[in-house]
Write a protein that holds these residues in place. Sequence first.
Motif, PDB file in Angstrom:
ATOM      1  N   ASP A   8      -8.408   2.577   2.777  1.00 12.22           N
ATOM      2  CA  ASP A   8      -7.523   3.526   3.337  1.00 12.22           C
ATOM      3  C   ASP A   8      -7.594   4.875   2.431  1.00 12.22           C
ATOM      4  O   ASP A   8      -7.760   5.912   2.948  1.00 12.22           O
ATOM      5  CB  ASP A   8      -6.077   3.075   3.342  1.00 12.22           C
ATOM      6  N   GLU A   9      -7.654   4.529   0.967  1.00 14.33           N
ATOM      7  CA  GLU A   9      -7.854   5.795   0.252  1.00 14.33           C
ATOM      8  C   GLU A   9      -9.047   6.548   0.494  1.00 14.33           C
ATOM      9  O   GLU A   9      -9.276   7.622   0.719  1.00 14.33           O
ATOM     10  CB  GLU A   9      -7.689   5.271  -1.092  1.00 14.33           C
ATOM     11  N   ILE A  10     -10.180   5.728   0.660  1.00 13.49           N
ATOM     12  CA  ILE A  10     -11.505   6.188   0.940  1.00 13.49           C
ATOM     13  C   ILE A  10     -11.577   6.949   2.353  1.00 13.49           C
ATOM     14  O   ILE A  10     -11.928   8.107   2.612  1.00 13.49           O
ATOM     15  CB  ILE A  10     -12.744   5.068   0.953  1.00 13.49           C
TER      16      ILE A  10
ATOM     17  N   GLU B  72      -6.064  -1.205   1.021  1.00 18.93           N
ATOM     18  CA  GLU B  72      -5.599  -0.025   0.466  1.00 18.93           C
ATOM     19  C   GLU B  72      -6.715   0.532  -0.166  1.00 18.93           C
ATOM     20  O   GLU B  72      -6.711   1.854  -0.079  1.00 18.93           O
ATOM     21  CB  GLU B  72      -4.654  -0.378  -0.846  1.00 18.93           C
ATOM     22  N   ARG B  73      -7.854   0.159  -0.661  1.00 15.43           N
ATOM     23  CA  ARG B  73      -8.967   0.918  -1.214  1.00 15.43           C
ATOM     24  C   ARG B  73      -9.604   1.395   0.117  1.00 15.43           C
ATOM     25  O   ARG B  73      -9.961   2.582  -0.006  1.00 15.43           O
ATOM     26  CB  ARG B  73      -9.849  -0.165  -1.864  1.00 15.43           C
TER      27      ARG B  73
ATOM     28  N   LYS C 154      -8.888   8.303   3.780  1.00 14.42           N
ATOM     29  CA  LYS C 154      -8.286   9.389   3.785  1.00 14.42           C
ATOM     30  C   LYS C 154      -9.011  10.670   3.237  1.00 14.42           C
ATOM     31  O   LYS C 154      -8.838  11.999   3.536  1.00 14.42           O
ATOM     32  CB  LYS C 154      -6.870   9.311   3.113  1.00 14.42           C
ATOM     33  N   ALA C 155      -9.681  10.270   2.173  1.00 10.94           N
ATOM     34  CA  ALA C 155     -10.446  11.176   1.430  1.00 10.94           C
ATOM     35  C   ALA C 155     -11.502  11.765   2.210  1.00 10.94           C
ATOM     36  O   ALA C 155     -11.874  13.099   2.276  1.00 10.94           O
ATOM     37  CB  ALA C 155     -11.163  10.732   0.139  1.00 10.94           C
TER      38      ALA C 155
ATOM     39  N   THR D 235       0.892  -1.082   0.127  1.00  9.34           N
ATOM     40  CA  THR D 235      -0.019  -0.031   0.259  1.00  9.34           C
ATOM     41  C   THR D 235       0.686   1.136  -0.039  1.00  9.34           C
ATOM     42  O   THR D 235       2.118   1.126  -0.127  1.00  9.34           O
ATOM     43  CB  THR D 235      -0.879   0.070   1.252  1.00  9.34           C
ATOM     44  N   ASN D 236       0.360   2.396   0.090  1.00  7.40           N
ATOM     45  CA  ASN D 236       1.072   3.546   0.017  1.00  7.40           C
ATOM     46  C   ASN D 236       1.341   4.066   1.474  1.00  7.40           C
ATOM     47  O   ASN D 236       1.892   5.077   1.773  1.00  7.40           O
ATOM     48  CB  ASN D 236       0.327   4.893  -0.567  1.00  7.40           C
TER      49      ASN D 236
END
Length: 311
Positions: A173-175, A170-171, A177-178, A143-144
């Motif tokens: 985590d991105e959601i 990862e998906r 963070k947004a 992941t990032n």
Amino acid sequence: MKKAAWFFGLVALSGCTAEETSAIGYSLNSSLHAWDMGGFSYHDATVYAQASIPIEIAQKWKNRGFSSEDAKKWSAAGYSPDEARDARDEGIIAPADIGDWTSRLHRAIGQSDIPHDEVVTYANASARSGFTPEDVAAVVTGTNLKMDDTRGVIMAATRVHQGVSIVQVERDDEIGKALATKNAVAEAEKAKASELSRLNKAYGSDVIDACHGSPENELMTAQNIANPYAAAGKCFTIHIGWLSTPQWLNANQALFISNVPSLPAILVSGDGPLKIGAAAVIMGQSPQQYTSALGTLETPLTVRVLKYFTE
């Protein structure tokens, strides 16, 4: 003969109090005399000495409430006294093996310079959540998320350990963070609106517009004291004439000489008679120079009253 002496010594010690046992032990082992002077029982001294823990470090373990046996266990696992105390305060009963965590993370991630405090943080969290160094490695390499984002990595590693795929982690985590960014922006806007409402109520929108924002700034900063031109165009809140003596130029203007030698004089003017002692919003002006009684050219901080207000 030595065995017999040891046996009879053991029998003698078995019937003694703890204090007596320590006294006898120290008398038989002069190499531990410093521990006796340091306030350690003979038992604790032998435990620490056998674990190669110096007396000054042993004192730290003792001060943090660890028995010699527990200190030996936590120290062997790679914890400092402070790290062990913090872990115990978090509810961790048994120490993780920091050395094992370090080597496994190095192997799994291929990074040999992971900070010790990060390893301790992950090891402590694993004691509660059950994830492994390999779960952490899967998150960091898949992941990032970065190793120094311990909170994010711990949450993700816990989910990986529970069987959630790296792709899903990862998906999510991105959601997340947004959503966090969106919430942070909304909170910032809310706080900004609340502050603007407070400022308008305290000083009036006319002052806020003239000052291009909050007038709640400090006039007597090092910059303004060193350079009176620096205050021009900026707003401040002051008490007119506070800790100073006025030299009146007219009803609407006075030069205030500070009673504090290190502070400069201030030339204050207004559209009406100055109100000594009143709270006011002022705006810095281009300094109005004058010649003192000694014949020197003076450049005072020069301000104009925009509005008086009630505190």
